[in-house]
Design a protein around this motif. Structure first.
Motif, PDB file in Angstrom:
ATOM      1  N   LYS A   4      17.508   0.248  -4.136  1.00 18.89           N
ATOM      2  CA  LYS A   4      16.673   1.492  -3.815  1.00 18.89           C
ATOM      3  C   LYS A   4      15.393   1.009  -4.322  1.00 18.89           C
ATOM      4  O   LYS A   4      15.169   0.598  -5.432  1.00 18.89           O
ATOM      5  N   THR A   5      14.147   1.420  -3.730  1.00 14.88           N
ATOM      6  CA  THR A   5      12.743   1.210  -4.086  1.00 14.88           C
ATOM      7  C   THR A   5      12.353   2.509  -4.467  1.00 14.88           C
ATOM      8  O   THR A   5      12.420   3.459  -4.086  1.00 14.88           O
ATOM      9  N   TRP A   6      11.823   2.355  -5.810  1.00 11.61           N
ATOM     10  CA  TRP A   6      11.340   3.441  -6.663  1.00 11.61           C
ATOM     11  C   TRP A   6       9.902   3.161  -6.732  1.00 11.61           C
ATOM     12  O   TRP A   6       9.421   1.953  -7.207  1.00 11.61           O
ATOM     13  N   LEU A   7       8.967   4.313  -6.685  1.00 10.80           N
ATOM     14  CA  LEU A   7       7.639   4.134  -6.935  1.00 10.80           C
ATOM     15  C   LEU A   7       7.541   5.284  -7.711  1.00 10.80           C
ATOM     16  O   LEU A   7       7.731   6.329  -7.735  1.00 10.80           O
ATOM     17  N   VAL A   8       6.637   4.771  -9.271  1.00  3.89           N
ATOM     18  CA  VAL A   8       6.621   5.699 -10.166  1.00  3.89           C
ATOM     19  C   VAL A   8       5.108   5.582 -10.609  1.00  3.89           C
ATOM     20  O   VAL A   8       4.528   4.598 -10.650  1.00  3.89           O
ATOM     21  N   THR A   9       4.574   6.777 -10.649  1.00  4.72           N
ATOM     22  CA  THR A   9       3.128   6.957 -11.118  1.00  4.72           C
ATOM     23  C   THR A   9       2.861   6.907 -12.622  1.00  4.72           C
ATOM     24  O   THR A   9       3.693   7.487 -13.114  1.00  4.72           O
ATOM     25  N   GLY A  10       1.673   6.430 -13.131  1.00  5.02           N
ATOM     26  CA  GLY A  10       1.763   6.382 -14.428  1.00  5.02           C
ATOM     27  C   GLY A  10       2.465   5.824 -15.294  1.00  5.02           C
ATOM     28  O   GLY A  10       2.896   6.148 -16.453  1.00  5.02           O
ATOM     29  N   ALA A  33       5.656  -0.260  -9.871  1.00  6.93           N
ATOM     30  CA  ALA A  33       5.108   0.351 -11.058  1.00  6.93           C
ATOM     31  C   ALA A  33       3.748   0.487 -10.750  1.00  6.93           C
ATOM     32  O   ALA A  33       2.958  -0.526 -10.364  1.00  6.93           O
ATOM     33  N   THR A  34       3.069   1.750 -11.218  1.00  4.10           N
ATOM     34  CA  THR A  34       1.602   1.893 -11.007  1.00  4.10           C
ATOM     35  C   THR A  34       0.940   2.293 -12.295  1.00  4.10           C
ATOM     36  O   THR A  34       1.518   3.002 -13.001  1.00  4.10           O
ATOM     37  N   SER A  35      -0.356   1.678 -12.344  1.00  2.00           N
ATOM     38  CA  SER A  35      -1.050   2.200 -13.140  1.00  2.00           C
ATOM     39  C   SER A  35      -2.653   2.263 -13.166  1.00  2.00           C
ATOM     40  O   SER A  35      -2.987   1.623 -12.181  1.00  2.00           O
ATOM     41  N   ARG A  36      -3.376   2.761 -14.062  1.00  2.40           N
ATOM     42  CA  ARG A  36      -4.800   2.971 -13.198  1.00  2.40           C
ATOM     43  C   ARG A  36      -5.637   1.591 -13.751  1.00  2.40           C
ATOM     44  O   ARG A  36      -6.540   1.443 -12.880  1.00  2.40           O
ATOM     45  N   LYS A  54       3.467  -4.599  -9.081  1.00  2.00           N
ATOM     46  CA  LYS A  54       2.496  -4.011  -9.901  1.00  2.00           C
ATOM     47  C   LYS A  54       1.248  -3.665  -8.981  1.00  2.00           C
ATOM     48  O   LYS A  54       0.675  -4.317  -8.460  1.00  2.00           O
ATOM     49  N   VAL A  55       1.085  -2.396  -9.038  1.00  3.76           N
ATOM     50  CA  VAL A  55       0.042  -1.679  -8.202  1.00  3.76           C
ATOM     51  C   VAL A  55      -0.879  -0.782  -9.044  1.00  3.76           C
ATOM     52  O   VAL A  55      -0.733  -0.127  -9.844  1.00  3.76           O
ATOM     53  N   ILE A  56      -2.204  -1.063  -8.595  1.00  4.11           N
ATOM     54  CA  ILE A  56      -3.158  -0.265  -9.340  1.00  4.11           C
ATOM     55  C   ILE A  56      -3.377   1.041  -8.522  1.00  4.11           C
ATOM     56  O   ILE A  56      -3.434   1.261  -7.500  1.00  4.11           O
ATOM     57  N   LEU A  57      -3.093   2.358  -9.398  1.00  2.91           N
ATOM     58  CA  LEU A  57      -3.018   3.430  -8.704  1.00  2.91           C
ATOM     59  C   LEU A  57      -3.762   4.690  -9.819  1.00  2.91           C
ATOM     60  O   LEU A  57      -3.026   4.885 -10.727  1.00  2.91           O
ATOM     61  N   ASP A  58      -4.790   5.124  -9.532  1.00  3.56           N
ATOM     62  CA  ASP A  58      -5.409   6.145 -10.072  1.00  3.56           C
ATOM     63  C   ASP A  58      -5.184   7.607  -8.998  1.00  3.56           C
ATOM     64  O   ASP A  58      -5.468   7.262  -8.057  1.00  3.56           O
ATOM     65  N   VAL A  59      -4.329   8.401  -9.436  1.00  4.41           N
ATOM     66  CA  VAL A  59      -3.890   9.410  -8.463  1.00  4.41           C
ATOM     67  C   VAL A  59      -4.995  10.308  -7.783  1.00  4.41           C
ATOM     68  O   VAL A  59      -4.839  10.971  -6.755  1.00  4.41           O
ATOM     69  N   THR A  60      -6.099  10.215  -8.490  1.00  3.98           N
ATOM     70  CA  THR A  60      -7.379  10.736  -8.079  1.00  3.98           C
ATOM     71  C   THR A  60      -8.112  10.035  -6.880  1.00  3.98           C
ATOM     72  O   THR A  60      -8.912  10.761  -6.259  1.00  3.98           O
ATOM     73  N   ASN A  61      -7.874   8.916  -6.747  1.00  4.76           N
ATOM     74  CA  ASN A  61      -8.551   8.072  -5.806  1.00  4.76           C
ATOM     75  C   ASN A  61      -7.784   7.990  -4.351  1.00  4.76           C
ATOM     76  O   ASN A  61      -6.758   7.034  -4.552  1.00  4.76           O
ATOM     77  N   HIS A  62      -8.092   8.716  -3.614  1.00  2.00           N
ATOM     78  CA  HIS A  62      -7.381   8.474  -2.146  1.00  2.00           C
ATOM     79  C   HIS A  62      -7.155   7.287  -1.693  1.00  2.00           C
ATOM     80  O   HIS A  62      -6.201   6.989  -1.040  1.00  2.00           O
ATOM     81  N   GLU A  63      -8.346   6.491  -1.705  1.00  4.03           N
ATOM     82  CA  GLU A  63      -8.049   5.117  -1.042  1.00  4.03           C
ATOM     83  C   GLU A  63      -6.950   4.295  -2.024  1.00  4.03           C
ATOM     84  O   GLU A  63      -6.214   3.492  -1.321  1.00  4.03           O
ATOM     85  N   GLN A  64      -6.900   4.511  -3.267  1.00  4.90           N
ATOM     86  CA  GLN A  64      -5.925   3.702  -3.966  1.00  4.90           C
ATOM     87  C   GLN A  64      -4.487   4.354  -3.547  1.00  4.90           C
ATOM     88  O   GLN A  64      -3.524   3.599  -3.683  1.00  4.90           O
ATOM     89  N   VAL A  65      -4.537   5.784  -3.485  1.00  9.73           N
ATOM     90  CA  VAL A  65      -3.141   6.248  -3.184  1.00  9.73           C
ATOM     91  C   VAL A  65      -2.617   5.727  -1.616  1.00  9.73           C
ATOM     92  O   VAL A  65      -1.398   5.063  -1.588  1.00  9.73           O
ATOM     93  N   VAL A  66      -3.551   5.764  -0.790  1.00  8.52           N
ATOM     94  CA  VAL A  66      -3.175   5.134   0.672  1.00  8.52           C
ATOM     95  C   VAL A  66      -2.625   3.776   0.331  1.00  8.52           C
ATOM     96  O   VAL A  66      -1.568   3.294   0.888  1.00  8.52           O
TER      97      VAL A  66
END
Ligand SMILES: NC(=O)c1ccc[n+]([C@@H]2O[C@H](COP(=O)([O-])OP(=O)(O)OC[C@H]3O[C@@H](n4cnc5c(N)ncnc54)[C@H](OP(=O)(O)O)[C@@H]3O)[C@@H](O)[C@H]2O)c1
Length: 290
Positions: A4-10, A33-36, A54-66
């Motif tokens: 199973k593939t898990w995507l976890v924010t923060g 795994a995601t972090s800012r 490992k993925v860069i993700l600020d959840v307030t940044n739509h481009e990063q979300v996509v």
């Protein structure tokens, strides 16, 4: 074995880090795994043999979300479990809270969660399976003074999640709300801005805010155990996945107290509540006319 593939924010600190650390050591999981910021997830390198992205993700940044959703699919073909964990707090009386701060908290706790969920849900719909784990809080059910806006975000998460659950239940997708009480993470400390009351009418709440700040990293809840419980529910008990998972004694006590009192309230008001409707024959007429 089907992974199973898990995507976890923060996943830099707190619950997210514990979830990532435990997921990274399982044979049956691929982990996104995601972090800012770059470098915040180096602690995962020791476990990585190709099953971790490992993925860069600020959840307030739509481009990063996509891009995070795209990166997950590129790396592992899909997302089976989305954990909306990223979040922060804010302490201050309703009148004296800094609105810029609390609006940002809504951007992270509510709109960030919404944004990434709307990227991942179509992937789950297509494959007709998936689990969305949304971090609420006991503060999504039960309210304290000085946390009005935090409650606003978490009650919002509860309502949004309950509604999604009803829309996707026949599509093979499940949701689970996680409702912890105090756990030893960075939440009560650096992740919660605080505005001390200045008006004498609210002086008493200064002590509460101070207590919460001083109590940071001394809470009764153990994030290692919380992460293990969440992972076990999703990996091994999917058929009976709880819609709500209170974690910690305080959470369980307050959830039971709140629901018991509220249930009694609703029962006491039953006749009064019903008396607000049109008489039944009038409802029928208006339905036919409609
Ligand atoms: N600990 C508790 O007592 C408790 C109780 C009930 C519910 N919760 C909920 O549990 C969740 C996790 O918090 P925690 O307790 O583990 O606290 P934490 O240790 O402060 O972790 C919060 C994580 O969210 C990340 N984050 C903050 N803003 C973000 C953004 N814009 N985009 C992406 N990530 C962001 C932080 O990243 P940075 O490290 O870069 O800041 C951090 O890694 C939150 O939703 C919180 O409301 C906590």
């Amino acid at each position: 074995m089907m992974k199973k593939t898990w995507l976890v924010t923060g996943t830099h600190t707190g619950f997210g880090k514990e979830l990532a650390t435990q997921l990274a050591q399982r044979d049956d999981v691929n982990l996104v795994a995601t972090s800012r910021k770059f470098g915040q997830l180096d602690y995962l390198d020791q476990y990585n043999h190709g099953q971790i992205a490992k993925v860069i993700l600020d959840v307030t940044n739509h481009e990063q979300v996509v891009n995070a959703a795209k990166d997950a699919v590129t790396a592992f073909g899909t997302v089976d479990v989305l954990v909306n964990n990223a979040g922060l707090g804010y302490f201050g009386t309703f009148e004296e809270s800094n609105l810029a701060d609390v609006k940002y908290m809504f951007d992270v706790n509510v709109w960030g969660l919404v944004d990434i969920t709307r990227e991942i849900l179509p992937i789950m719909r297509k494959q007709k399976s998936g689990v969305i784990v949304n971090f609420s809080s006991i503060g999504g059910l039960y309210s304290f003074p000085t946390l009005a806006f935090y409650h606003g975000t978490k009650y919002a998460v509860e309502g949004i999640t309950e509604s999604i659950a009803k829309e996707v239940k026949d599509l093979g997708i499940k949701t689970m709300l996680v409702e912890p009480s105090g756990f030893r993470t960075d939440w009560a400390g650096r992740s919660s801005n605080k505005t001390m009351p200045t008006h004498e009418d609210y002086n008493q709440f200064g002590d509460f805010i101070k207590q919460m700040a001083d109590g940071a990293h001394h809470e009764p809840g153990d994030p290692v155990k919380a992460a293990a419980i969440i992972i076990n529910q999703v990996q091994n008990h999917l058929d009976n996945l709880p819609a709500r998972l209170p974690l910690g004694k305080v959470s369980s006590d307050l959830a039971i107290e709140k629901y018991t009192e509220t249930l009694q309230n609703f029962k006491d008001l039953r006749n009064l509540s019903l008396s607000a409707d049109f008489p039944e024959e009038k409802q029928l007429i208006s339905k036919e006319q409609a």
